[in-house]
Design an enzyme around this catalytic site. Structure first.
Site, PDB file in Angstrom:
ATOM      1  N   ALA A  13      39.891  57.051  20.609  1.00 31.93           N
ATOM      2  CA  ALA A  13      40.025  58.447  20.180  1.00 31.93           C
ATOM      3  C   ALA A  13      40.454  59.359  21.314  1.00 31.93           C
ATOM      4  O   ALA A  13      40.833  60.500  21.097  1.00 31.93           O
ATOM      5  CB  ALA A  13      38.706  58.937  19.591  1.00 31.93           C
ATOM      6  N   ARG A  18      45.789  62.181  31.352  1.00 30.20           N
ATOM      7  CA  ARG A  18      46.401  61.801  32.628  1.00 30.20           C
ATOM      8  C   ARG A  18      47.684  60.974  32.464  1.00 30.20           C
ATOM      9  O   ARG A  18      48.418  60.752  33.419  1.00 30.20           O
ATOM     10  CB  ARG A  18      45.383  61.030  33.486  1.00 30.20           C
ATOM     11  CG  ARG A  18      44.416  61.974  34.195  1.00 30.20           C
ATOM     12  CD  ARG A  18      43.314  61.234  34.894  1.00 30.20           C
ATOM     13  NE  ARG A  18      42.316  60.736  33.957  1.00 30.20           N
ATOM     14  CZ  ARG A  18      41.345  59.889  34.285  1.00 30.20           C
ATOM     15  NH1 ARG A  18      41.258  59.441  35.520  1.00 30.20           N
ATOM     16  NH2 ARG A  18      40.464  59.503  33.380  1.00 30.20           N
ATOM     17  N   LYS A  25      47.628  57.750  24.438  1.00 30.25           N
ATOM     18  CA  LYS A  25      47.568  56.827  25.573  1.00 30.25           C
ATOM     19  C   LYS A  25      47.642  55.356  25.171  1.00 30.25           C
ATOM     20  O   LYS A  25      48.416  54.588  25.745  1.00 30.25           O
ATOM     21  CB  LYS A  25      46.273  57.076  26.353  1.00 30.25           C
ATOM     22  CG  LYS A  25      46.018  56.049  27.433  1.00 30.25           C
ATOM     23  CD  LYS A  25      44.925  56.457  28.394  1.00 30.25           C
ATOM     24  CE  LYS A  25      43.551  56.099  27.895  1.00 30.25           C
ATOM     25  NZ  LYS A  25      42.529  56.323  28.947  1.00 30.25           N
ATOM     26  N   GLN A  78      37.353  60.027  14.604  1.00 30.44           N
ATOM     27  CA  GLN A  78      36.253  60.733  15.270  1.00 30.44           C
ATOM     28  C   GLN A  78      36.760  62.142  15.527  1.00 30.44           C
ATOM     29  O   GLN A  78      37.641  62.346  16.352  1.00 30.44           O
ATOM     30  CB  GLN A  78      35.901  60.029  16.590  1.00 30.44           C
ATOM     31  CG  GLN A  78      34.705  60.636  17.285  1.00 30.44           C
ATOM     32  CD  GLN A  78      34.593  60.224  18.754  1.00 30.44           C
ATOM     33  OE1 GLN A  78      35.568  59.821  19.381  1.00 30.44           O
ATOM     34  NE2 GLN A  78      33.398  60.337  19.303  1.00 30.44           N
ATOM     35  N   ARG A 319      71.393  40.064  22.043  1.00 26.91           N
ATOM     36  CA  ARG A 319      70.677  41.114  21.304  1.00 26.91           C
ATOM     37  C   ARG A 319      70.068  40.524  20.025  1.00 26.91           C
ATOM     38  O   ARG A 319      70.324  39.385  19.670  1.00 26.91           O
ATOM     39  CB  ARG A 319      71.647  42.256  20.999  1.00 26.91           C
ATOM     40  CG  ARG A 319      72.062  43.007  22.277  1.00 26.91           C
ATOM     41  CD  ARG A 319      73.147  44.004  21.998  1.00 26.91           C
ATOM     42  NE  ARG A 319      72.816  44.892  20.894  1.00 26.91           N
ATOM     43  CZ  ARG A 319      73.705  45.519  20.134  1.00 26.91           C
ATOM     44  NH1 ARG A 319      75.003  45.349  20.355  1.00 26.91           N
ATOM     45  NH2 ARG A 319      73.318  46.295  19.158  1.00 26.91           N
ATOM     46  N   ALA A 366      88.293  34.343  27.007  1.00 26.83           N
ATOM     47  CA  ALA A 366      87.819  35.519  27.742  1.00 26.83           C
ATOM     48  C   ALA A 366      88.305  36.802  27.091  1.00 26.83           C
ATOM     49  O   ALA A 366      89.443  36.893  26.645  1.00 26.83           O
ATOM     50  CB  ALA A 366      88.319  35.448  29.173  1.00 26.83           C
TER      51      ALA A 366
END
Ligand code: UD1
Ligand code: CA
Length: 455
Positions: A13, A18, A25, A78, A319, A366
């Site tokens: 929660a 920071r 986070k 919460q 990819r 190529a």
């Protein structure tokens, strides 16, 4: 122990200020997977049968993300952050379902390993009511200290509430613990907030359980596995530890990494034995490589399947949807997307193959480009077995080159080519004898006249 049911309650929660991020986070990734998803994986590996995520900050974004990596998890909000015990109680409804074990974990402690969790659960199976996971950090400042007497854990004291003597203790609370399911709610409901921070501390259930004569123990985990992430420097530290673990695991499983510290794995990279990975290779999510392949230096690979004995790179970009069959070759400065390169086919230099099939044994010269996109839609190019595409050709999709088809170099191919046909798609060459010299002389005298006029 496997018979015991287990609910993992993951606390997530927190705001994580920071991180200085718009994103919650615990959604920041390690090896391409949100850190909280690593926590979920560890819980599952330790036998958790139920998952409850306690969320708060960025709840909508969290729910959406959880849907992806743990669709069976229940989320609980919460509303106010009043402490870790209060956070666990947000999942009251799930806990009340009557699990044998409750495993409390933190969403920001992504390196926790399943073995440490299983060891704590084992203590419950042996009769403990609470088993706390401890660790010995090089610098214990800021952590709760584990206070033991006669081999039993009697209390966890938060740094701010510690005496000077208690601050010297090196054995700390990693934050995670296993609690007997039939005691969890009773103990949590008794927790008060009479402490330095005025929060409801989960850690208080240690003393509460002891006062009831219940068995409380501590287990020990490695420092790494208890590393909590608060900022992006710690995130990078955790990434480094995760990568080091994974490299070692790959090498012990038979993969050669010439310069392991330069190879980056994704959380789900799979590589077979006897594959060699040269320095500076990046694996994004969804890569599966069979045995005996060679991945040369500086290749960037994601969402690709590579069969045995393929040769990739150096400087190849595979990819999502790149599917290389046995012994296929994709060489330097080639990009392959959503395309199958069948057995033994070669795409060796400076080429883009997208939305295509390159048949077995075909040779792509190529600089060949599949022109798969007209600015609005994507189209498919099908190149038959054994076809030869001369250098510097543009294959304008949708287009088919038949088996054994032969494309002259420098062609722009806009119409399909039947099996074994030869196709030219370029202007014929004209050669004018002596005209080169004549042209050079004309330019030279014009330049001289200009110089004279300027003097
Ligand atoms: C906690 C432990 C401490 C331990 C340390 C290990 C407590 C009281 N203290 O302290 O003993 O050494 O972890 O890192 O448990 N959270 C919520 N809601 C809340 C409060 C916290 O979801 O109301 C979540 C946070 O987002 C975080 C986790 O719980 O993921 C831990 O909370 P935090 O405030 O970081 O606890 P610490 O002070 O680090
Ligand atoms: Ca913390």
């Amino acid at each position: 122990m496997s018979q015991r049911s287990c609910l993992s309650v993951i606390l997530a929660a927190g705001e994580g200020t920071r991180m200085k991020s718009a994103m919650p986070k615990v959604l920041h990734a390690i090896a391409g997977l949100p850190m909280v998803a690593h926590v979920v994986k560890a819980a599952e590996a330790a036998g958790a049968t139920g998952l409850a995520l306690v969320i708060g900050h960025g709840a909508d974004e969290m729910r959406k993300a959880v849907q992806k990596f743990a669709p069976k998890a229940e989320t609980f909000v919460q509303e106010k952050r009043l402490g870790t015990a209060h956070a666990v109680l947000a999942a009251r409804e799930a806990i009340a379902k009557g699990y044998d074990d409750i495993l409390v974990m933190f969403g920001d402690t992504p390196l926790i390993d399943a073995a440490a969790l299983a060891a704590a659960r084992q203590k419950l199976a042996e009769g403990a009511a609470v088993a706390v996971i401890g660790f010995r950090p090089p610098n214990p400042t800021g952590y709760g200290r584990l206070i033991e007497k006669g081999g039993r854990l009697v209390a966890i004291r938060e740094e701010k509430d510690c005496s000077e003597a208690e601050k010297k203790l090196g054995f700390c609370n990693a934050g995670m613990m296993a609690v007997a399911g039939n005691q969890a709610l009773r103990l949590l409901d008794k927790v008060g907030n009479n402490n330095a921070k005025g929060e409801f501390y989960l850690t208080d259930i240690v003393e509460l359980a002891g006062a009831d004569g219940l068995d409380v123990v501590a287990t020990e985990a490695s420092f790494d596995s208890a590393l909590g992430i608060n900022n992006r420097a710690e995130l990078a530290e955790a990434e480094a530890i995760w990568q080091a673990r994974q490299r070692r695991e790959a090498m012990l499983a038979g993969v050669t990494l010439i310069a392991p510290e330069t190879v980056y794995f994704s959380h789900d990279t799979e590589i077979g034995a006897d594959t060699i990975v040269e320095p500076h290779v990046w694996f994004g999510p969804g890569v599966k490589i069979a045995s005996g392949a060679k991945i040369h230096a500086f290749s960037h690979i994601e969402g690709a399947t590579i069969a045995s004995n393929c040769d990739v790179g150096p400087f190849a970009r595979l990819r999502p949807g790149a599917d290389l069959r046995q012994k296929a070759k994709v060489g330097n400065f080639c990009e392959v997307k959503q395309a199958t390169i069948e057995e033994g086919a070669k795409v060796n230099h400076l080429t883009y193959i997208g939305d295509a099939r390159v048949g077995a044994g075909a040779n792509i010269g190529a600089g060949t480009i599949t022109c798969n996109y007209d600015g609005f839609s994507k189209f498919f190019t099908d190149i038959g077995e054994g076809a030869f595409v001369g250098s510097n050709s543009a294959l304008v999709a949708p287009v088919t080159i038949g088996k054994g088809g032969y494309i002259a170099s420098g062609s722009v191919i806009t119409e399909s080519v039947p099996d074994d046909a030869l196709a030219f798609g370029r202007a014929r060459q004209k050669t004018l004898p002596g005209k080169g010299k004549e042209l050079r002389e004309r330019f030279a005298s014009a330049a001289a006249a200009k110089r004279r006029a300027a003097e």
